[in-house]
Design an enzyme around this catalytic site. Structure first.
Site, PDB file in Angstrom:
ATOM      1  N   ALA A 133       9.774 -41.912-109.469  1.00 21.69           N
ATOM      2  CA  ALA A 133       9.410 -40.812-110.348  1.00 21.69           C
ATOM      3  C   ALA A 133      10.619 -41.049-111.539  1.00 21.69           C
ATOM      4  O   ALA A 133      10.542 -41.102-112.733  1.00 21.69           O
ATOM      5  CB  ALA A 133       9.305 -39.495-109.994  1.00 21.69           C
ATOM      6  N   TYR A 134      11.808 -41.261-110.960  1.00 24.97           N
ATOM      7  CA  TYR A 134      13.082 -41.137-111.791  1.00 24.97           C
ATOM      8  C   TYR A 134      13.131 -42.300-112.687  1.00 24.97           C
ATOM      9  O   TYR A 134      13.341 -42.370-113.916  1.00 24.97           O
ATOM     10  CB  TYR A 134      14.106 -41.212-110.826  1.00 24.97           C
ATOM     11  CG  TYR A 134      15.720 -41.309-111.483  1.00 24.97           C
ATOM     12  CD1 TYR A 134      16.335 -40.841-112.488  1.00 24.97           C
ATOM     13  CD2 TYR A 134      16.158 -42.821-111.485  1.00 24.97           C
ATOM     14  CE1 TYR A 134      17.412 -40.745-113.135  1.00 24.97           C
ATOM     15  CE2 TYR A 134      17.424 -43.151-112.174  1.00 24.97           C
ATOM     16  CZ  TYR A 134      17.815 -42.057-113.083  1.00 24.97           C
ATOM     17  OH  TYR A 134      18.868 -42.376-113.762  1.00 24.97           O
ATOM     18  N   SER A 135      12.698 -43.674-112.090  1.00 26.24           N
ATOM     19  CA  SER A 135      12.935 -44.873-112.782  1.00 26.24           C
ATOM     20  C   SER A 135      11.615 -44.977-113.755  1.00 26.24           C
ATOM     21  O   SER A 135      12.093 -45.424-114.824  1.00 26.24           O
ATOM     22  CB  SER A 135      12.907 -46.037-111.911  1.00 26.24           C
ATOM     23  OG  SER A 135      11.885 -46.041-111.140  1.00 26.24           O
TER      24      SER A 135
END
Length: 307
Positions: A133-135
């Protein structure tokens, strides 16, 4: 010159302000607005942009030559959500839009090499392979910036690698791991480690902002010379070298288990993979144009290793 640093009180932003002060450059910290977004595509993010009130940012940027966006949520294990998308995907576009309207010369957006995920070699192309989700949020931030029509301003995406610094929890955790019985690397331990220092990153930001000629849209933070083995040794460890084939089997199994859990363990498994195998990267534009910063990560890890 005069600079504005969005997120100047954060880990990277504070280091950038310190570097600017040391160089005698006037700089001001700007508080980032808290944005939320449910957008799941670049088109949707661009559609939200006209509805975001950026007047305060535009006012804060007016009269400055360079704007650095060091804001965002640096939480690699965070779940997907409106806050993560707002901070990492929508905010960069809002900052660039406001800076363009304010007559700023150059915007430097701090992104992450995590956008290229498990690609064998990190590079400076628009190609991304996010795995979490972050990347994905950072990748959408890059893609949204690239899709904007901003002809009167230079927008530079700086892909930071695994940034370490004094007192940073990830650095402390790495040093603790290095001194533990779990310290290990895939044999022969010579793969390049992506660990870098926040001081080198701040120096590169300074160089990009000062550069008088054109700068490409994406710049990768240069490698600081440590391997997966020497990174752990720098932090006071004596890593064991494990058979590479067994390490690869373990990583593959880890991602398989994570897939059954809808990717919930992807971040953790990826950290182990980087610990064992590192990640190679291209020489890069900054090195080719004389902007390679001084390598500092070995000293950072050494200090963390004795705390």
């Amino acid at each position: 010159m005069s600079w504005a640093v969005v997120g100047g009180t954060g880990f990277v932003g504070a280091a950038v302000l310190q570097a600017l002060d040391a160089a005698g450059i006037a700089a001001h910290a700007v508080t980032a607005p808290r944005l939320e977004s449910e957008a799941v595509s670049v088109a949707a993010l661009l559609g939200e942009l006209p509805h975001v009130d950026s007047a305060a940012l535009e006012s804060a940027f007016r009269g400055h030559d360079v704007v650095v966006n060091a804001a965002g949520l640096a939480t690699p294990s965070a779940p997907a959500g409106a806050e993560l998308t707002g901070a990492n995907a929508l905010l960069p576009a809002v900052v660039a839009h406001a800076a363009s309207r304010a007559g700023v010369r150059r915007v430097i957006h701090l992104s992450s090499a995590a956008v290229q995920g498990r690609m064998p070699v990190l590079d400076e192309s628009p190609a991304v392979l996010p795995f979490s989700a972050y990347s994905r949020s950072k990748a959408r931030g890059e893609q949204t910036l690239a899709a904007m029509d901003l002809p009167d301003i230079s927008v530079v995406i700086l892909r930071a690698t695994s940034v370490q610094g004094d007192g940073r929890p990830t650095t402390t955790a790495l040093a603790r791991l290095a001194r533990s019985r779990f310290a290990s690397a895939a044999a022969p331990g010579t793969a390049p480690s992506p660990v870098t220092s926040v001081g080198a990153l701040a120096e590169l930001v300074l160089g990009l902002g000062r550069y008088s000629s054109a700068v490409p849209g994406i710049v990768l933070q240069p490698w600081e010379g440590l391997t997966v083995r020497t990174a752990l040794q720098s932090a006071g460890g004596s890593p064991r070298l494990l058979p590479a084939v067994l390490c690869r089997i373990a990583v593959t199994a880890g991602f398989g288990i994570s897939a059954l859990l809808r990717g919930r363990l992807d971040g953790q498994v990826r950290r182990v993979e980087l610990l064992w195998f590192g990640q190679d990267q291209v020489r890069g534009w900054a090195v080719d144009h004389g902007l390679r910063p001084q390598a500092r990560v070995q000293e950072v890890l050494a200090r963390a290793g004795v705390d």
